[in-house]
Write an enzyme that holds these catalytic residues in place. Structure first.
Site: not given
Ligand code: IPE
Ligand code: IPE
Ligand code: MG
Length: 246
Positions: A17, A34, A128
């Site tokens: 995240d 991303h 792995l």
């Molecule tokens: C969790 O992250 C999902 C992934 C890392 C793929 P999110 O950014 O979607 O989670 P929330 O919405 O902050 O809980």
């Molecule tokens: C996690 O990073 C990746 C996915 C959920 C695909 P985020 O896109 O949720 O990044 P933040 O949390 O908005 O910074």
């Molecule tokens: Mg996120």
């Protein structure tokens, strides 16, 4: 004292995240995060393998992430397709077995095809096990396990824990030892609800694009310090007698 192999988690999962915030902090569009996040996934996979981790499960796209703006979702889908095309060979060369967990039916035919190809190519690899969670939700996982069991056993009125354990995703992997979340949030966000029952949790404030192997090493070092009791007392686990015991 625990020895090196005991102290090393066999199965690590990561909620990757913080990509969007990483990009926004730099004045870039979220999707730029991303792109770098994908590179980090590659780097961490390689590092985990080198450290001797047997299974690595990465949360790439949750069942709730479809609610994001359409252009972000479509960028992520393109990234999966190109990523699979580009990385599958390298994974294969490094003896990594790739599997995708989650409900694939919502992905494009092309993406589903790439997933199958990458899985088939790497199926016999042994260094792995890399599991990518895509359109994955922990609740979906439990429901699909129960549904499978009911379908195979029509008319039954009871379901056991073992029945579910045998059918959730990753059931053939070592039990989940360590669950890492980057990006500063202290929540599970519907990841491996069933599998994480006794996992050690590790939360890092580092945003995923900045989560280099030294951050993984910090998580592994923290894990090595934990005492896993599974409901028992500390003394039972170490074999020492508690003070005041008869
Ligand atoms: C969790 O992250 C999902 C992934 C890392 C793929 P999110 O950014 O979607 O989670 P929330 O919405 O902050 O809980
Ligand atoms: C996690 O990073 C990746 C996915 C959920 C695909 P985020 O896109 O949720 O990044 P933040 O949390 O908005 O910074
Ligand atoms: Mg996120």
């Amino acid at each position: 004292m625990t020895n090196q192999t005991e102290a090393l988690p066999r199965h690590v999962a990561i909620i990757m995240d913080g990509n969007g915030r990483w990009a926004r902090k730099r004045g870039l569009p979220r999707v730029a995060g991303h792109k770098v996040g994908m590179e980090r996934a590659r780097e961490i996979t390689e590092a985990a393998g080198k450290r001797g981790v047997k299974a690595l499960t990465l949360f790439a796209f949750s069942s709730e992430n479809w609610q994001r703006p359409e252009d972000e979702v479509s960028y992520l889908m393109d990234l999966f397709v190109t990523g699979l095309e580009r990385e599958a060979k390298a994974l294969h060369k490094n003896n990594v077995r790739l599997r995708v967990i989650g409900d694939r039916s919502r992905f494009s035919a092309k993406l589903q095809q790439r997933m199958l190809e990458a899985e088939a190519m790497t199926a016999d690899n042994t260094a792995l096990n890399l599991n990518i969670a895509a359109n994955y939700g922990g609740r979906w996982d439990i429901v699909q396990a129960v549904s499978q069991h009911l379908q195979n056993n029509p008319g039954i009125s009871q379901v056991s824990e073992q029945d579910i354990s045998d059918r959730v995703q990753l059931h053939d992997e070592p039990p989940l030892d360590l669950l890492i979340r980057t990006g500063g949030e202290i929540r599970i966000s519907n990841f491996l609800l069933w599998q994480a029952a006794y996992a050690e949790l590790y939360f890092s404030d580092v945003l995923w694009p900045d989560f280099h192997p030294e951050e993984l090493d910090k998580a592994l070092a923290a894990y090595a310090q934990r005492q896993r009791r599974y409901g028992k007392t500390g003394e039972q686990v170490t074999g020492e007698s508690a003070q005041g015991d008869a």
